[in-house]
Motif scaffolding. Structure first.
Motif, PDB file in Angstrom:
ATOM      1  N   ARG A 158      26.065  35.266  77.039  1.00  0.00           N
ATOM      2  CA  ARG A 158      26.559  34.531  75.867  1.00  0.00           C
ATOM      3  C   ARG A 158      27.526  35.376  75.040  1.00  0.00           C
ATOM      4  N   ARG A 198      28.585  26.735  76.042  1.00  0.00           N
ATOM      5  CA  ARG A 198      27.659  27.205  74.994  1.00  0.00           C
ATOM      6  C   ARG A 198      26.403  26.342  74.917  1.00  0.00           C
ATOM      7  N   PHE A 203      23.518  29.664  79.443  1.00  0.00           N
ATOM      8  CA  PHE A 203      23.933  30.441  78.271  1.00  0.00           C
ATOM      9  C   PHE A 203      23.057  30.156  77.064  1.00  0.00           C
TER      10      PHE A 203
END
Length: 204
Positions: A158, A198, A203
């Motif tokens: 991330r 995202r 992630f």
């Protein structure tokens, strides 16, 4: 095709030309003395022998119907053999060969990496046979496409995702390029890819 003013005659002729199992040709009917063409295939005579595979018999419609009406699958079987063949599980006892490779799992179809927008097949195969992330988190086809847009490896975390996103926004944003809007399309792709990744499980 003949049309004589009677639609029923025309429909009847059309139906006959599409009769199920009819194979047109110049073969004669196998019944001696029958002048009709043999357009329907039937199994060869029992006990007929030749050097090659046995030849099928060909009948006209009338005689193939007579053949089918008199056909008996159990003809020649004993009562015990008939009982055995009629059991609900007949045939299931036979052993089937294994399709898995001796050295490991299924290699998968050759088309496992085809374009699969819904990721219904290819991603599942990749996850089960060749995981690309060391943490074992799955990547969908859309995840991979987004990573490609951002120029990131499959194992990116991330933090790397946020860093790369910031770099590309600075590179393509008009405010960073003297108002040059020629990179707007790329910028939109970068933003869409980041927003998709995202929220992806890999992630999270």
């Amino acid at each position: 095709m003949r049309f004589d003013g009677d639609c029923r005659v025309l429909a009847k002729e059309r139906a006959n030309t599409r009769f199920h199992g009819r194979i047109e040709g110049d073969r004669p009917c196998a019944v001696p003395g029958c002048p009709e063409p043999g357009e329907f295939r039937a199994p060869p005579l029992e006990g007929a022998s030749s050097d090659g595979p046995p030849a099928f018999r060909w009948f006209c419609l009338e005689h193939v119907r007579a053949f089918n009406a008199g056909y008996n699958y159990f003809d020649g079987m004993t009562a015990e053999e008939i009982h055995h063949a009629q059991r609900p599980l007949a045939g299931w006892e036979r052993e089937t060969r294994a399709f898995a490779r001796a050295g490991g799992g299924d290699p998968g179809p050759r088309w496992h990496d085809f374009a699969d927008p819904l990721d219904a097949i290819s991603a599942r195969f990749r996850r089960e046979t060749a995981p690309e992330r060391s943490d074992g988190k799955p990547l969908s086809g859309q995840d991979r496409a987004s990573l490609k847009v951002l120029g990131l490896a499959a194992d990116a975390d991330r933090s790397a995702l946020r860093k790369r996103y910031s770099e590309l926004v600075r590179r393509y944003h008009p405010d960073r390029n003297g108002g040059d809007r020629s990179h707007e399309a790329l910028l939109q792709k970068v933003i869409a890819a980041y927003q998709q990744l995202r929220q992806a499980p890999a992630f999270a």
